[in-house]
Motif scaffolding. Structure first.
Motif, PDB file in Angstrom:
ATOM      1  N   ASP A  93       0.827  -1.206   0.000  1.00 45.66           N
ATOM      2  CA  ASP A  93       0.000   0.000   0.000  1.00 45.66           C
ATOM      3  C   ASP A  93       0.860   1.255   0.000  1.00 45.66           C
ATOM      4  O   ASP A  93       0.493   2.265  -0.608  1.00 45.66           O
ATOM      5  N   ALA A  94       1.994   1.198   0.684  1.00 39.42           N
ATOM      6  CA  ALA A  94       2.905   2.347   0.665  1.00 39.42           C
ATOM      7  C   ALA A  94       3.418   2.588  -0.751  1.00 39.42           C
ATOM      8  O   ALA A  94       3.435   3.725  -1.243  1.00 39.42           O
ATOM      9  N   THR A  95       3.825   1.520  -1.422  1.00 42.82           N
ATOM     10  CA  THR A  95       4.326   1.643  -2.792  1.00 42.82           C
ATOM     11  C   THR A  95       3.250   2.172  -3.728  1.00 42.82           C
ATOM     12  O   THR A  95       3.508   3.033  -4.582  1.00 42.82           O
ATOM     13  N   SER A  96       2.028   1.672  -3.564  1.00 41.32           N
ATOM     14  CA  SER A  96       0.918   2.108  -4.410  1.00 41.32           C
ATOM     15  C   SER A  96       0.626   3.595  -4.223  1.00 41.32           C
ATOM     16  O   SER A  96       0.430   4.331  -5.195  1.00 41.32           O
ATOM     17  N   ALA A  97       0.603   4.039  -2.972  1.00 41.91           N
ATOM     18  CA  ALA A  97       0.317   5.451  -2.695  1.00 41.91           C
ATOM     19  C   ALA A  97       1.424   6.346  -3.239  1.00 41.91           C
ATOM     20  O   ALA A  97       1.155   7.413  -3.809  1.00 41.91           O
ATOM     21  N   ILE A  98       2.666   5.919  -3.080  1.00 42.08           N
ATOM     22  CA  ILE A  98       3.798   6.720  -3.569  1.00 42.08           C
ATOM     23  C   ILE A  98       3.743   6.858  -5.086  1.00 42.08           C
ATOM     24  O   ILE A  98       3.956   7.946  -5.639  1.00 42.08           O
ATOM     25  N   SER A  99       3.449   5.759  -5.773  1.00 35.19           N
ATOM     26  CA  SER A  99       3.430   5.792  -7.239  1.00 35.19           C
ATOM     27  C   SER A  99       2.329   6.702  -7.773  1.00 35.19           C
ATOM     28  O   SER A  99       2.468   7.296  -8.846  1.00 35.19           O
ATOM     29  N   LEU A 100       1.248   6.825  -7.032  1.00 35.61           N
ATOM     30  CA  LEU A 100       0.156   7.705  -7.453  1.00 35.61           C
ATOM     31  C   LEU A 100       0.458   9.164  -7.121  1.00 35.61           C
ATOM     32  O   LEU A 100       0.088  10.075  -7.866  1.00 35.61           O
ATOM     33  N   LEU A 101       1.164   9.347  -6.027  1.00 31.39           N
ATOM     34  CA  LEU A 101       1.419  10.697  -5.524  1.00 31.39           C
ATOM     35  C   LEU A 101       2.577  11.386  -6.238  1.00 31.39           C
ATOM     36  O   LEU A 101       2.511  12.579  -6.562  1.00 31.39           O
ATOM     37  N   ILE A 102       3.648  10.619  -6.496  1.00 30.37           N
ATOM     38  CA  ILE A 102       4.887  11.201  -7.022  1.00 30.37           C
ATOM     39  C   ILE A 102       5.230  10.559  -8.357  1.00 30.37           C
ATOM     40  O   ILE A 102       5.364   9.333  -8.439  1.00 30.37           O
ATOM     41  N   PRO A 103       5.417  11.358  -9.401  1.00 33.31           N
ATOM     42  CA  PRO A 103       5.252  12.820  -9.405  1.00 33.31           C
ATOM     43  C   PRO A 103       3.875  13.279  -9.847  1.00 33.31           C
ATOM     44  O   PRO A 103       3.593  14.476  -9.839  1.00 33.31           O
ATOM     45  N   GLY A 104       2.994  12.323 -10.254  1.00 34.04           N
ATOM     46  CA  GLY A 104       1.739  12.662 -10.914  1.00 34.04           C
ATOM     47  C   GLY A 104       0.896  13.717 -10.234  1.00 34.04           C
ATOM     48  O   GLY A 104       0.638  14.794 -10.783  1.00 34.04           O
ATOM     49  N   LEU A 105       0.436  13.416  -9.003  1.00 34.98           N
ATOM     50  CA  LEU A 105      -0.471  14.346  -8.334  1.00 34.98           C
ATOM     51  C   LEU A 105       0.213  15.666  -7.996  1.00 34.98           C
ATOM     52  O   LEU A 105      -0.400  16.735  -8.092  1.00 34.98           O
ATOM     53  N   TYR A 106       1.469  15.598  -7.590  1.00 36.63           N
ATOM     54  CA  TYR A 106       2.167  16.841  -7.249  1.00 36.63           C
ATOM     55  C   TYR A 106       2.398  17.704  -8.488  1.00 36.63           C
ATOM     56  O   TYR A 106       2.308  18.930  -8.434  1.00 36.63           O
ATOM     57  N   LYS A 107       2.700  17.076  -9.609  1.00 38.20           N
ATOM     58  CA  LYS A 107       2.931  17.838 -10.838  1.00 38.20           C
ATOM     59  C   LYS A 107       1.649  18.492 -11.339  1.00 38.20           C
ATOM     60  O   LYS A 107       1.696  19.509 -12.037  1.00 38.20           O
ATOM     61  N   SER A 108       0.511  17.913 -10.993  1.00 36.73           N
ATOM     62  CA  SER A 108      -0.761  18.467 -11.460  1.00 36.73           C
ATOM     63  C   SER A 108      -1.199  19.691 -10.661  1.00 36.73           C
ATOM     64  O   SER A 108      -2.137  20.386 -11.053  1.00 36.73           O
ATOM     65  N   GLN A 109      -0.527  19.969  -9.540  1.00 36.71           N
ATOM     66  CA  GLN A 109      -0.882  21.131  -8.727  1.00 36.71           C
ATOM     67  C   GLN A 109      -0.225  22.392  -9.297  1.00 36.71           C
ATOM     68  O   GLN A 109       0.867  22.339  -9.864  1.00 36.71           O
ATOM     69  N   SER A 110      -0.898  23.517  -9.127  1.00 37.22           N
ATOM     70  CA  SER A 110      -0.330  24.782  -9.608  1.00 37.22           C
ATOM     71  C   SER A 110       0.956  25.118  -8.863  1.00 37.22           C
ATOM     72  O   SER A 110       1.881  25.706  -9.416  1.00 37.22           O
ATOM     73  N   ARG A 111       1.014  24.737  -7.590  1.00 34.19           N
ATOM     74  CA  ARG A 111       2.239  24.855  -6.799  1.00 34.19           C
ATOM     75  C   ARG A 111       2.250  23.718  -5.782  1.00 34.19           C
ATOM     76  O   ARG A 111       1.188  23.276  -5.335  1.00 34.19           O
ATOM     77  N   PRO A 112       3.428  23.215  -5.424  1.00 30.40           N
ATOM     78  CA  PRO A 112       3.478  22.098  -4.472  1.00 30.40           C
ATOM     79  C   PRO A 112       2.843  22.487  -3.139  1.00 30.40           C
ATOM     80  O   PRO A 112       3.101  23.582  -2.622  1.00 30.40           O
ATOM     81  N   PRO A 113       2.019  21.636  -2.568  1.00 32.91           N
ATOM     82  CA  PRO A 113       1.418  21.941  -1.268  1.00 32.91           C
ATOM     83  C   PRO A 113       2.478  21.942  -0.171  1.00 32.91           C
ATOM     84  O   PRO A 113       3.556  21.353  -0.338  1.00 32.91           O
ATOM     85  N   PRO A 114       2.213  22.591   0.954  1.00 31.41           N
ATOM     86  CA  PRO A 114       3.208  22.636   2.037  1.00 31.41           C
ATOM     87  C   PRO A 114       3.537  21.270   2.617  1.00 31.41           C
ATOM     88  O   PRO A 114       4.573  21.106   3.260  1.00 31.41           O
ATOM     89  N   THR A 115       2.673  20.297   2.384  1.00 30.33           N
ATOM     90  CA  THR A 115       2.919  18.945   2.888  1.00 30.33           C
ATOM     91  C   THR A 115       3.841  18.136   1.981  1.00 30.33           C
ATOM     92  O   THR A 115       4.257  17.035   2.345  1.00 30.33           O
ATOM     93  N   CYS A 116       4.168  18.678   0.824  1.00 34.42           N
ATOM     94  CA  CYS A 116       4.928  17.934  -0.181  1.00 34.42           C
ATOM     95  C   CYS A 116       6.326  17.514   0.289  1.00 34.42           C
ATOM     96  O   CYS A 116       6.698  16.348   0.125  1.00 34.42           O
ATOM     97  N   PRO A 117       7.147  18.411   0.865  1.00 33.36           N
ATOM     98  CA  PRO A 117       8.509  18.002   1.242  1.00 33.36           C
ATOM     99  C   PRO A 117       8.549  16.817   2.204  1.00 33.36           C
ATOM    100  O   PRO A 117       9.377  15.917   2.042  1.00 33.36           O
ATOM    101  N   ALA A 118       7.668  16.816   3.197  1.00 34.37           N
ATOM    102  CA  ALA A 118       7.659  15.704   4.149  1.00 34.37           C
ATOM    103  C   ALA A 118       7.268  14.401   3.463  1.00 34.37           C
ATOM    104  O   ALA A 118       7.852  13.340   3.728  1.00 34.37           O
ATOM    105  N   ALA A 119       6.283  14.463   2.562  1.00 37.43           N
ATOM    106  CA  ALA A 119       5.837  13.256   1.863  1.00 37.43           C
ATOM    107  C   ALA A 119       6.919  12.724   0.925  1.00 37.43           C
ATOM    108  O   ALA A 119       7.152  11.514   0.846  1.00 37.43           O
ATOM    109  N   VAL A 120       7.581  13.617   0.212  1.00 35.79           N
ATOM    110  CA  VAL A 120       8.660  13.194  -0.687  1.00 35.79           C
ATOM    111  C   VAL A 120       9.806  12.584   0.120  1.00 35.79           C
ATOM    112  O   VAL A 120      10.390  11.561  -0.268  1.00 35.79           O
ATOM    113  N   THR A 121      10.133  13.198   1.257  1.00 37.49           N
ATOM    114  CA  THR A 121      11.188  12.661   2.119  1.00 37.49           C
ATOM    115  C   THR A 121      10.825  11.265   2.614  1.00 37.49           C
ATOM    116  O   THR A 121      11.662  10.358   2.626  1.00 37.49           O
TER     117      THR A 121
END
Length: 343
Positions: free
Chosen positions: A130-158
Motif C-alpha cells: 500500500d505504501a508503494t501504491s500510494a507513492i506511485s500515485l502521488l509522485i510525481p503525478g499528483l504533485y505535478k498536477s498542482q499549480s504549486r506544491p502543497p506545504p505537505t509535499c517536502p515531508a511526503a517526498v522525504t
C-alpha cells in the motif's frame, strides 16, 4: 370495509416492494471497489462520484480514530493480532479510495491528502504494497498536477525516499532511481543535503555519524519550515504529527537494518567485549556508550517504553546470548566472548 386478513394480504406486496435502506455507516461498508466492478452492477461504480469519495474519506477517518483510540501510538498492544487486523482493514479502505481517485483521474487537494495520509498510514501499519501504491500515485503525478506544491509535499517526498532507502537496504539503487524520478523542485535544499549525508553515512558504515543524522531533531531541522503541522488537534491516541511519526518510524527501521550490519562487522573484528555495569569510573561506561552509539539502540519514534540506556544495552546483550552470538566469559563479570560467524 375489507376484512383484516384481506388488508394484511394487500399490504404484504407493498412491504416486499419497499427498498431496505441500511444505515449510512453500513452503506459505506458495502460500497464496491471500482477495480472489482464491471460497471454492470447497481452502485458498482458509486465511488466514481466525488461527493461519495469525500464521504468515504470521512468514514475511513472514523475507522482510523477508533484504531488509535484502542491502540494508542507508541504503546505495546495487549492484542497485537486484533490491532493488526484493524490496521489491515484501514489499508484496504484507503486502497479502495485510491483506486477510485485513479479511475476518475481526480487530481485536486483532496486526492493529494488521501494519497499522503494513506502512504503514512501504510508505513506506520507495515503495509509495503500500500505504501508503494500510494507513492506511485502521488509522485510525481499528483504533485505535478498542482499549480504549486502543497506545504505537505517536502515531508511526503522525504518519506517516500526513506521508504525506498529502507526496502532495498543495503543497496541504494531503488532510492537513487526514485530520487531521479522526483522533480527537483519538490525537494528543498536542506532535505537534499540531509539525505546526501545520510546515504553517505550508510555507505561508509559511519554509524556514529548516522546516529546524529537519524535523530528526530535532525529530520525536523532538515524539513525546517517545510514541516507542516496538522491544523486540527489529534484524536486521542493518535500521533500529534502523522507525517513526522512515519518519518521517525522509517528512521528507526533504517537504524535496525544498520545495526545488523554493524554487529556483523564487530563480530568479525573483536574477540571479546567488555561491558561492565556502569560505575562512577569513566572507563566503565566507555564501551557501553560506544556500543549504544554504534548499534543505534536509542529509538527515534516516541514510545511509552521508557527504557534507560543501560536497559537498552542489557536487553541487546541478552538477545545476542540467546542467539549464540555472545557468551559470558567465565570468571569475568561484564566480559563477553564474541562467537564468530561460521564460514
Amino acid at each position: 370495509m375489507p376484512p383484516r386478513r384481506q388488508q394484511q394480504q394487500q399490504s404484504q406486496p407493498q412491504r416486499a416492494q419497499r427498498k431496505y435502506e441500511p444505515p449510512a455507516k453500513r452503506r459505506m461498508e458495502l460500497v464496491a471497489s471500482v477495480s472489482r466492478s464491471s460497471g454492470l452492477e447497481k452502485d458498482g461504480d458509486a465511488l466514481r462520484d466525488f461527493k461519495l469519495q469525500e464521504e468515504y474519506r470521512d468514514f475511513i477517518q472514523g475507522k482510523v480514530d477508533d484504531c488509535w483510540k484502542r491502540y494508542p501510538s507508541g504503546r505495546v498492544p495487549e492484542d497485537a493480532k486484533h490491532r493488526d487486523e484493524m490496521r489491515g482493514n484501514i489499508c484496504i479502505l484507503f486502497r479502495k479510495l485510491r483506486e477510485a481517485i485513479l479511475a476518475t483521474k481526480r487530481s485536486d487537494t483532496f486526492a493529494v491528502e488521501v494519497c499522503e495520509t494513506s502512504m503514512y498510514s501504510a508505513i506506520l501499519f507495515s503495509s509495503p504494497k500500500d505504501a508503494t501504491s500510494a507513492i506511485s500515485l502521488l509522485i510525481p503525478g499528483l504533485y505535478k498536477s498542482q499549480s504549486r506544491p502543497p506545504p505537505t509535499c517536502p515531508a511526503a517526498v522525504t518519506a517516500s525516499l526513506l521508504y525506498y532507502l529502507l526496502v532495498a537496504y543495503p543497496s541504494q539503487s531503488r532510492y537513487g532511481e526514485h530520487l531521479d524520478y522526483v522533480p527537483k523542485g519538490l525537494i528543498p535544499d536542506g532535505i537534499r543535503q540531509w539525505l546526501r549525508d545520510l546515504t553517505r553515512a550508510l555507505r561508509q558504515h559511519s554509524y556514529s555519524r548516522l546516529e546524529r543524522l537519524t535523530e528526530r531533531g535532525a529530520v525536523e531541522t532538515a524539513l525546517g519550515s517545510a514541516s507542516a503541522r496538522p491544523a486540527n488537534e489529534p484524536k486521542p491516541g493518535a500521533p500529534s504529527d502523522l507525517a513526522l511519526e512515519a518519518l521517525c518510524g522509517l528512521l528507526d527501521s533504517i537504524r535496525s537494518r544498520a545495526r545488523d550490519t554493524t554487529w556483523t562487522i564487530l563480530r568479525s573484528a573483536y574477540r571479546e567485549l567488555s561491558c561492565p555495569k556502569p560505575t562512577d569510573a569513566p572507563a566503565s561506561t566507555f564501551t557501553r556508550d560506544w556500543l549504544l552509539r554504534c548499534l543505534l539502540l536509542r529509538r527515534v519514534a516516541p514510545n511509552d517504553d521508557k527504557k534507560s540506556d543501560e536497559q537498552l544495552l542489557d536487553d541487546w546483550l541478552t538477545e545476542r546470548v540467546s542467539r549464540a552470538e555472545l557468551r559470558p566469559k567465565d570468571g569475568a563479570e561484564g566480559r563477553w566472548i564474541v562467537c564468530k560467524l561460521k564460514t
